[in-house]
Design a protein around this motif. Structure first.
Motif, PDB file in Angstrom:
ATOM      1  N   TYR A  29       1.545   7.764  -1.700  1.00  0.00           N
ATOM      2  CA  TYR A  29       0.602   6.762  -1.761  1.00  0.00           C
ATOM      3  C   TYR A  29       0.097   5.978  -3.287  1.00  0.00           C
ATOM      4  CZ  TYR A  29      -2.531   9.866  -4.575  1.00  0.00           C
ATOM      5  OH  TYR A  29      -3.089  10.519  -5.689  1.00  0.00           O
ATOM      6  N   SER A  30      -0.251   4.597  -2.883  1.00  0.00           N
ATOM      7  CA  SER A  30      -0.486   3.931  -4.177  1.00  0.00           C
ATOM      8  C   SER A  30      -1.772   3.541  -4.383  1.00  0.00           C
ATOM      9  CB  SER A  30       0.248   2.447  -3.861  1.00  0.00           C
ATOM     10  OG  SER A  30      -0.595   1.555  -3.337  1.00  0.00           O
ATOM     11  N   PRO A  31      -2.327   2.887  -5.322  1.00  0.00           N
ATOM     12  CA  PRO A  31      -3.632   2.626  -5.505  1.00  0.00           C
ATOM     13  C   PRO A  31      -4.409   1.744  -4.839  1.00  0.00           C
ATOM     14  CG  PRO A  31      -2.332   1.488  -7.336  1.00  0.00           C
ATOM     15  CD  PRO A  31      -1.588   2.378  -6.454  1.00  0.00           C
ATOM     16  N   THR A  32      -3.716   1.217  -3.753  1.00  0.00           N
ATOM     17  CA  THR A  32      -4.316   0.486  -2.711  1.00  0.00           C
ATOM     18  C   THR A  32      -4.238   1.074  -1.416  1.00  0.00           C
ATOM     19  OG1 THR A  32      -2.200  -0.737  -2.305  1.00  0.00           O
ATOM     20  CG2 THR A  32      -3.799  -1.787  -3.775  1.00  0.00           C
ATOM     21  N   SER A  33      -3.727   2.397  -1.462  1.00  0.00           N
ATOM     22  CA  SER A  33      -3.556   3.033  -0.094  1.00  0.00           C
ATOM     23  C   SER A  33      -5.171   3.451   0.371  1.00  0.00           C
ATOM     24  CB  SER A  33      -2.847   4.304  -0.431  1.00  0.00           C
ATOM     25  OG  SER A  33      -1.519   4.095  -0.485  1.00  0.00           O
ATOM     26  N   ASP A  34      -5.470   3.306   1.285  1.00  0.00           N
ATOM     27  CA  ASP A  34      -6.845   3.558   1.992  1.00  0.00           C
ATOM     28  C   ASP A  34      -7.171   5.332   1.867  1.00  0.00           C
ATOM     29  OD1 ASP A  34      -7.325   0.997   2.666  1.00  0.00           O
ATOM     30  OD2 ASP A  34      -6.623   1.473   4.680  1.00  0.00           O
ATOM     31  N   ARG A  35      -8.451   5.591   1.676  1.00  0.00           N
ATOM     32  CA  ARG A  35      -8.998   7.038   1.651  1.00  0.00           C
ATOM     33  C   ARG A  35      -8.340   7.683   2.885  1.00  0.00           C
ATOM     34  NH1 ARG A  35     -12.864  10.417  -0.451  1.00  0.00           N
ATOM     35  NH2 ARG A  35     -13.276   8.883  -1.983  1.00  0.00           N
ATOM     36  N   GLY A  36      -7.682   8.727   2.606  1.00  0.00           N
ATOM     37  CA  GLY A  36      -7.329   9.784   3.816  1.00  0.00           C
ATOM     38  C   GLY A  36      -5.846   9.471   4.239  1.00  0.00           C
ATOM     39  N   PHE A  37      -5.123   8.358   3.378  1.00  0.00           N
ATOM     40  CA  PHE A  37      -3.717   8.103   3.752  1.00  0.00           C
ATOM     41  C   PHE A  37      -2.827   9.100   3.726  1.00  0.00           C
ATOM     42  CE2 PHE A  37       0.054   6.067   2.476  1.00  0.00           C
ATOM     43  CZ  PHE A  37       0.474   5.458   3.459  1.00  0.00           C
ATOM     44  N   VAL A  38      -2.089   9.524   4.480  1.00  0.00           N
ATOM     45  CA  VAL A  38      -1.245  10.663   4.427  1.00  0.00           C
ATOM     46  C   VAL A  38      -0.017  10.086   3.972  1.00  0.00           C
ATOM     47  CG1 VAL A  38       0.227  12.358   5.692  1.00  0.00           C
ATOM     48  CG2 VAL A  38      -2.351  11.883   6.317  1.00  0.00           C
ATOM     49  N   SER A  39       0.614  10.778   2.967  1.00  0.00           N
ATOM     50  CA  SER A  39       2.055  10.573   2.478  1.00  0.00           C
ATOM     51  C   SER A  39       2.680  11.686   1.822  1.00  0.00           C
ATOM     52  CB  SER A  39       1.797   9.377   1.281  1.00  0.00           C
ATOM     53  OG  SER A  39       1.515   9.724   0.096  1.00  0.00           O
ATOM     54  N   LYS A  40       3.706  11.373   1.135  1.00  0.00           N
ATOM     55  CA  LYS A  40       4.658  12.680   0.482  1.00  0.00           C
ATOM     56  C   LYS A  40       3.682  13.579  -0.377  1.00  0.00           C
ATOM     57  CE  LYS A  40       9.155  11.273   1.875  1.00  0.00           C
ATOM     58  NZ  LYS A  40      10.465  10.377   1.437  1.00  0.00           N
ATOM     59  N   MET A  54       9.024  -1.801   6.066  1.00  0.00           N
ATOM     60  CA  MET A  54       9.527  -1.039   7.360  1.00  0.00           C
ATOM     61  C   MET A  54       9.779   0.109   7.194  1.00  0.00           C
ATOM     62  SD  MET A  54      10.303  -3.680   9.550  1.00  0.00           S
ATOM     63  CE  MET A  54      11.732  -3.209  10.434  1.00  0.00           C
ATOM     64  N   ILE A  55      10.165   0.904   6.248  1.00  0.00           N
ATOM     65  CA  ILE A  55      10.613   1.994   6.208  1.00  0.00           C
ATOM     66  C   ILE A  55       9.549   3.060   5.554  1.00  0.00           C
ATOM     67  CG2 ILE A  55      12.333   3.816   4.982  1.00  0.00           C
ATOM     68  CD1 ILE A  55      13.477   1.119   6.456  1.00  0.00           C
ATOM     69  N   TYR A  56       8.630   3.090   4.880  1.00  0.00           N
ATOM     70  CA  TYR A  56       7.798   3.967   4.306  1.00  0.00           C
ATOM     71  C   TYR A  56       6.429   3.741   5.106  1.00  0.00           C
ATOM     72  CZ  TYR A  56      11.590   5.697   1.935  1.00  0.00           C
ATOM     73  OH  TYR A  56      13.110   6.132   1.597  1.00  0.00           O
ATOM     74  N   ASN A  57       6.013   2.543   5.379  1.00  0.00           N
ATOM     75  CA  ASN A  57       4.602   2.203   5.679  1.00  0.00           C
ATOM     76  C   ASN A  57       4.556   1.142   6.901  1.00  0.00           C
ATOM     77  OD1 ASN A  57       2.175   3.229   5.323  1.00  0.00           O
ATOM     78  ND2 ASN A  57       1.480   1.514   3.714  1.00  0.00           N
ATOM     79  N   ASN A  58       5.597   1.195   7.948  1.00  0.00           N
ATOM     80  CA  ASN A  58       5.564   0.237   8.598  1.00  0.00           C
ATOM     81  C   ASN A  58       4.166   0.030   9.516  1.00  0.00           C
ATOM     82  OD1 ASN A  58       6.956  -1.751  10.162  1.00  0.00           O
ATOM     83  ND2 ASN A  58       7.689  -0.480  11.728  1.00  0.00           N
ATOM     84  N   LYS A  75       0.792  -1.167   0.012  1.00  0.00           N
ATOM     85  CA  LYS A  75      -0.011   0.068   0.088  1.00  0.00           C
ATOM     86  C   LYS A  75       0.744   1.167  -0.102  1.00  0.00           C
ATOM     87  CE  LYS A  75      -4.175  -2.131   2.044  1.00  0.00           C
ATOM     88  NZ  LYS A  75      -5.292  -1.685   2.827  1.00  0.00           N
ATOM     89  N   ILE A  76       1.990   1.294  -0.712  1.00  0.00           N
ATOM     90  CA  ILE A  76       3.000   2.446  -0.494  1.00  0.00           C
ATOM     91  C   ILE A  76       3.881   2.327  -1.871  1.00  0.00           C
ATOM     92  CG2 ILE A  76       4.657   1.316   0.695  1.00  0.00           C
ATOM     93  CD1 ILE A  76       3.663   4.994   1.313  1.00  0.00           C
ATOM     94  N   TYR A  77       4.405   3.324  -2.282  1.00  0.00           N
ATOM     95  CA  TYR A  77       5.440   3.347  -3.467  1.00  0.00           C
ATOM     96  C   TYR A  77       6.752   3.401  -2.541  1.00  0.00           C
ATOM     97  CZ  TYR A  77       2.604   4.087  -7.327  1.00  0.00           C
ATOM     98  OH  TYR A  77       1.532   4.097  -8.383  1.00  0.00           O
ATOM     99  N   GLY A  78       7.436   2.231  -2.472  1.00  0.00           N
ATOM    100  CA  GLY A  78       8.591   2.397  -1.431  1.00  0.00           C
ATOM    101  C   GLY A  78       9.923   2.703  -2.263  1.00  0.00           C
ATOM    102  N   LEU A  79      10.058   2.229  -3.406  1.00  0.00           N
ATOM    103  CA  LEU A  79      11.589   2.608  -4.157  1.00  0.00           C
ATOM    104  C   LEU A  79      11.490   4.049  -4.196  1.00  0.00           C
ATOM    105  CD1 LEU A  79      13.889   0.671  -5.100  1.00  0.00           C
ATOM    106  CD2 LEU A  79      12.748   0.794  -7.281  1.00  0.00           C
ATOM    107  N   THR A  80      10.406   4.728  -4.574  1.00  0.00           N
ATOM    108  CA  THR A  80      10.424   6.221  -4.741  1.00  0.00           C
ATOM    109  C   THR A  80      10.314   7.109  -3.413  1.00  0.00           C
ATOM    110  OG1 THR A  80       8.089   5.987  -5.596  1.00  0.00           O
ATOM    111  CG2 THR A  80       9.680   6.333  -7.265  1.00  0.00           C
ATOM    112  N   LYS A  81      10.227   6.237  -2.492  1.00  0.00           N
ATOM    113  CA  LYS A  81      10.383   6.873  -1.121  1.00  0.00           C
ATOM    114  C   LYS A  81       9.298   7.433  -0.325  1.00  0.00           C
ATOM    115  CE  LYS A  81      15.282   7.994  -1.665  1.00  0.00           C
ATOM    116  NZ  LYS A  81      15.921   6.676  -1.852  1.00  0.00           N
ATOM    117  N   GLY A  82       7.918   6.683  -0.452  1.00  0.00           N
ATOM    118  CA  GLY A  82       6.877   6.944   0.255  1.00  0.00           C
ATOM    119  C   GLY A  82       5.551   7.876  -0.379  1.00  0.00           C
TER     120      GLY A  82
END
Lengths: 614, 340
Positions: free
Chosen positions: B137-148, B207-211, B128-135
């Motif tokens: 939101y992705s198309p499976t992130s829940d509504r309201g999800f806070v990311s960069k 672990m890093i961006y969506n632990n 549920k996150i884009y990890g390789l581009t460092k954080g």
């Protein structure tokens, strides 16, 4: 009866059929071409159809044309037509400028020149012939009336009867050019094999058209076309897209690698997908994917899996495939990318021809991403160059872009069917036995070509990908020096292809100090222009580039022999720029046309003369 | 492929010794181990196996395999795997993707590969996150999800991968979570055995961006009550005390406690992964761990025509019907004339 005084003996004649896009002009054009080729004429055709499938009936936007040149020494479909068939007022208006004047003949369906027809075709007076300033014989034929009369007892409804108008004209043209009617009837029989009533109607109508010509011909010239003996062999009529498809199959036979096509429908390249879809009977797997990107990507997957893998498209699709082609560059996999060029940019002129994708093919990718580029010169040369593209791709483990175009893709000519042994064996660069055990995925042969390990082979399991790899180990590498080394070795690999392609051949008449240079599908027009200029007292050398990246090794030497190099192309000067960058010492002049139409021989000659007189 | 059935492989045969470079503690390590073990259990030789990935953390996986492998470009691995399978149908093909790679940039290829039912095993590692581009939101992130890229929370609903797979008429869908190695191995092996496109969603922790994104489900304490391991032919029982079950409730499903409110073991549904209708499969796949436990295991596994097999069959049929032995013989059978 036939008035002998009106028979013109000629070695070449150009006929253009025109009408609404629903009038069946492509069909009658094709039948007429096949019948002519069948009696030994050389043929060259140019279907010129609108992007709209069915524009409003009788409107200028809906006019569809099919031009064919028949006779001896035919290299182009001709600039102007000697005979124009116009099924309605719009067709005449749209095509009048394509008719030879004076000296040409326009055959019109006068039933489609009523006031309402003239209005739809945007005439401003009630005398269309005068308004167009036609200086040609006009044969006013009540095609609609006569077709319906011929079918009065057929039991067909009005709509079905009207659909036979094109065949009436075909009959009339067969009479005009002394074509055997039986051959045309045979084509109709095949075409309507499952509709006997329609076949019977068309058979009746084609005779009616032929007999009509026979009976009223008095005022019109008829033509007898002399034909030289062609090279012995079995011939067929072939268009460039079919030839491309078949060239790929030949390459598959000669390389021993199964043929895979991943593609997506796009004008004017779709015929290649359609033809290869039929060729399941030869084991070809042609897959219509969900989009252009999936087309190239499925081909890349098939290439990794060990197939001769191909994707076919036109300019907009090539843009979408760019990233995929870059992957094949990086993974060093064989891949043939066919671009049947059309007018651009964006959606542009989907059904019209242009040579404007050269820069996209050469440079249209991120990073240092060289690929081989080749371009067929004619419809039949599409066979050879599709074979060559495959050979280069497989023997050099690289993507090869084949730049065809709408003109040669849709155009056709008679083609002698080659024996398989006329083409060389293609030798895939398999991992040599003596390397097995120590082999690394980016090991190379002397030509810097990576070896091809076919998945399923024990002992050769390996990983490749789009990330930069170490020159020696093939593992992921971010070393600065290694990256530069890999960039240079991928570049050198492409340059070394020059040792594995034929030398450039030029026509070099005595006394010529200027060479006319073209590339790809303009061959017929440019060659004819150069030959005619030479014959008319202006010696003109000529060369057509079919291998573009790399260029044949002797290109600089040949072009360097001339004081002037005139590069003629259907864009604003892409090849001229490319050659000037490669050979800065050359004095390069340019002839350019960007109208979605092929060159006319006459305009090339005029443009050459204008340059020479500067 | 007789040799594949009789030869026994160990997980080590599917490793290649390269150092694994995922972050320490990443869920991908466990998934890689499960995959090595599942491949050994299925028994297809490494040289008859290909692993094809796109771009993203999960897509590095082919570099850690002893099989044929291809690390391709972002989003396209389903299309590349489709072409690979058609061209070389003897190979067993694994396609590895993440939630961004597979469902955002590669969404079109994902649905069409599933729709065609090409015989590939499609792993979707969902963190549920884009990890390789460092954080991001992705198309499976829940509504309201806070990311960069959603500093105030996303204003869009996510895909539920199962729903997408069923919408594309998928014939196989299974789910696992990275920390449940047994279930992961079980569903991966089942995916490999399924003929057609097998979609396996593995909930994976970054672990890093969506632990902790899946903690609600994966927490060791509450996991038995918030997940249910579905097995074909077995009662849908779950819970720490194995006393809870799934029953049909009108048009929906309901979690009940056996022995309470008159519910008995006989009321509890028996899982049927092979039934052609996907109606109940979808109901099961939509359970999210709140009212109803999240389903893991093989949810749907039905037989249907397989794209690449039908292509091969058609090729053989048409070849036999037309009887051409070469390009030349095909051309000569058409419209030709002879010049002597």
């Amino acid at each position: 009866m036939l008035d002998k005084a009106n028979v013109i003996d000629t070695d070449k004649v150009v006929v253009r059929f025109s009408g609404d896009s629903g009038d069946g002009m492509q069909l009658v054009g094709n039948i007429f071409t096949n019948v002519s080729a069948g009696i030994g004429n050389q043929v060259s055709t140019f279907p010129d159809y609108p992007a709209e499938i069915r524009a409003p009936q009788g409107s200028l936007g809906g006019v569809s044309g099919f031009q064919v040149s028949i006779g001896n020494d035919v290299h182009t479909p001709g600039d102007l037509c000697d005979v124009l068939i116009a099924m309605n007022a719009a067709a005449l208006k749209a095509n009048a400028r394509n008719l030879r004047q004076p000296g040409g003949v326009a055959i019109v369906d006068i039933d489609s020149f009523k006031d309402s027809d003239l209005k739809k075709a945007e005439y401003t007076t009630d005398d269309p012939f005068k308004e167009l300033g036609l200086n040609a014989q006009v044969l006013e034929v009540p095609v609609t009336t006569l077709t319906k009369a011929a079918l009065a007892d057929s039991g067909l409804d009005n709509k079905s009867m009207l659909k036979c108008r094109n065949i009436f004209c075909l009959g009339l043209v067969c009479w005009l050019f002394d074509r055997p009617l039986e051959a045309a009837v045979n084509f109709l029989r095949k075409k309507f094999a499952k509709k006997p009533a329609i076949f019977a109607a068309n058979e009746k109508v084609i005779h009616a058209g032929y007999d009509y010509g026979h009976n009223i011909h008095a005022g019109v010239s008829t033509y007898r076309i002399e034909s030289e003996a062609a090279r012995p062999g079995v011939y067929t009529d072939i268009n460039g897209n079919t030839a491309t498809a078949w060239g790929l199959i030949m390459a598959s036979e000669k390389s021993g690698r199964p043929l895979f096509l991943g593609s997506y429908p796009i004008t004017p390249a779709t015929d290649i997908l359609q033809e290869l879809a039929k060729r399941k009977d030869l084991g070809v797997k042609a897959c219509q994917m969900e989009d252009e990107i999936a087309g190239v990507c499925s081909a890349i997957g098939a290439s990794f899996a060990g197939n001769l893998a191909v994707t076919s498209t036109s300019g907009p699709g090539l843009a979408l495939k760019s990233e995929g082609i870059g992957l094949a560059v990086m993974a060093e996999l064989p891949l043939v990318v066919i671009d049947v060029q059309r007018g651009g940019p964006s959606t542009g002129l989907p059904t019209k021809t242009e040579q404007t994708d050269l820069m996209q093919a050469l440079y249209g990718r991120n990073g240092e991403s060289p690929v081989a580029v080749v371009a067929p010169a004619s419809p039949t040369d599409c066979f050879t160059m599709a074979f060559e593209a495959s050979r280069i791709a497989i023997e050099h483990m690289t993507p090869v872009i084949l730049l065809s175009d709408a003109f040669i893709g849709n155009g056709s000519s008679a083609w002698r069917i080659p024996d398989a042994d006329e083409y060389p064996a293609i030798k895939p660069n398999y991992v040599p036995d003596d390397l097995a055990g120590s082999w690394k995925p980016y090991d190379r042969n002397d030509d810097q070509v990576r070896y091809w390990a076919i998945p399923g082979t024990p002992g050769l399991a390996h990983r490749i990908g789009g990330l930069e790899k170490d020159f020696v180990t093939g593992a992921i590498s971010t070393s600065p020096e290694n990256h530069e080394r890999m960039v240079m070795v991928r570049r050198e690999k492409i340059e070394r292809i020059a040792n594995n392609i034929p030398a450039l051949e030029a026509i070099e008449p005595q006394g010529a100090d200027t060479i006319l240079v073209g590339w790809g599908g303009t061959y017929g027009h440019l060659r004819t222009a150069a030959t005619e200029l030479t014959a008319e007292g202006t010696p003109m050398a000529f060369a057509q580039l079919r291998y573009i990246n790399p260029l044949p090794a002797n290109t600089r030497e040949i072009l360097g022999r001339y004081k002037r190099v005139i590069v003629a192309e259907l864009n604003t000067g892409m090849m001229a720029d490319y050659l000037q960058a490669k050979f800065p010492e050359l004095k390069i002049e340019r002839i350019n046309k960007i109208q979605g139409q092929p060159f006319k021989v006459s305009e090339v000659k005029d443009a050459v003369k204008a340059i020479l007189s500067k | 492929m007789e040799e594949n059935i009789t030869t026994q492989y160990t997980p080590a045969d599917f490793k290649n010794g390269s150092p694994v470079r995922w972050c320490p503690g990443c869920g991908d390590h466990a998934i890689l181990n499960s995959l090595h073990k599942a491949m050994a259990a299925v028994g297809v030789a490494p040289h008859n196996t290909a692993v094809i990935s796109g771009i993203g953390c999960s897509s590095r996986l082919p570099y850690y395999m002893g099989t044929y492998g291809f690390h391709t470009i972002h989003g396209r691995s389903a299309a590349i795997a489709t072409g690979f399978k058609l061209a070389n149908p003897e190979m067993t093909v694994w396609q590895v993707s993440g939630d961004g790679d597979g469902l955002a940039i590669g969404g079109n290829h994902f649905i069409h590969a599933v729709r065609r039912n090409v015989d590939i095993n499609m792993l979707l590692l969902n963190n549920k996150i884009y990890g390789l581009t460092k954080g991001q939101y992705s198309p499976t992130s829940d509504r309201g999800f806070v990311s960069k890229t959603s500093p105030y929370g996303t204003t869009e609903d996510p895909f539920i991968p199962a729903e997408l797979a069923f919408g594309a008429r998928g014939t196989f869908f299974a789910r696992a979570i990275d920390v449940e190695l047994q279930v992961s191995q079980e569903v991966l092996a089942a995916a490999a055995r399924h003929k057609g496109a097998s979609v396996v969603e593995i909930l994976q922790n970054c672990m890093i961006y969506n632990n902790g994104i899946h903690n609600f489900i994966t927490d060791r304490e509450t996991r038995p009550d918030r997940t249910i391991h579905l097995v074909h032919g077995e009662k849908m029982i779950f819970g720490k005390d194995k006393n809870r079950g799934i029953v049909q409730d009108g048009f929906g499903l309901k979690a009940v406690t056996i022995g309470v409110d008159g519910w008995t073991i006989d009321d509890v549904l028996v899982h049927d992964a092979h039934t052609p209708s996907n109606f109940l499969h979808q109901q099961l796949a939509m359970m999210d761990g709140h009212e109803l436990p999240l389903a893991i295991g093989v949810i749907r596994d039905v037989e249907a025509p397989v794209y690449n097999e039908d292509v091969d069959r058609q090729v053989e049929e048409v070849k036999a019907a037309h009887g051409f032995d070469s390009l030349r013989s095909m051309i000569l059978a058409g419209e030709t004339w002879e010049v002597k």
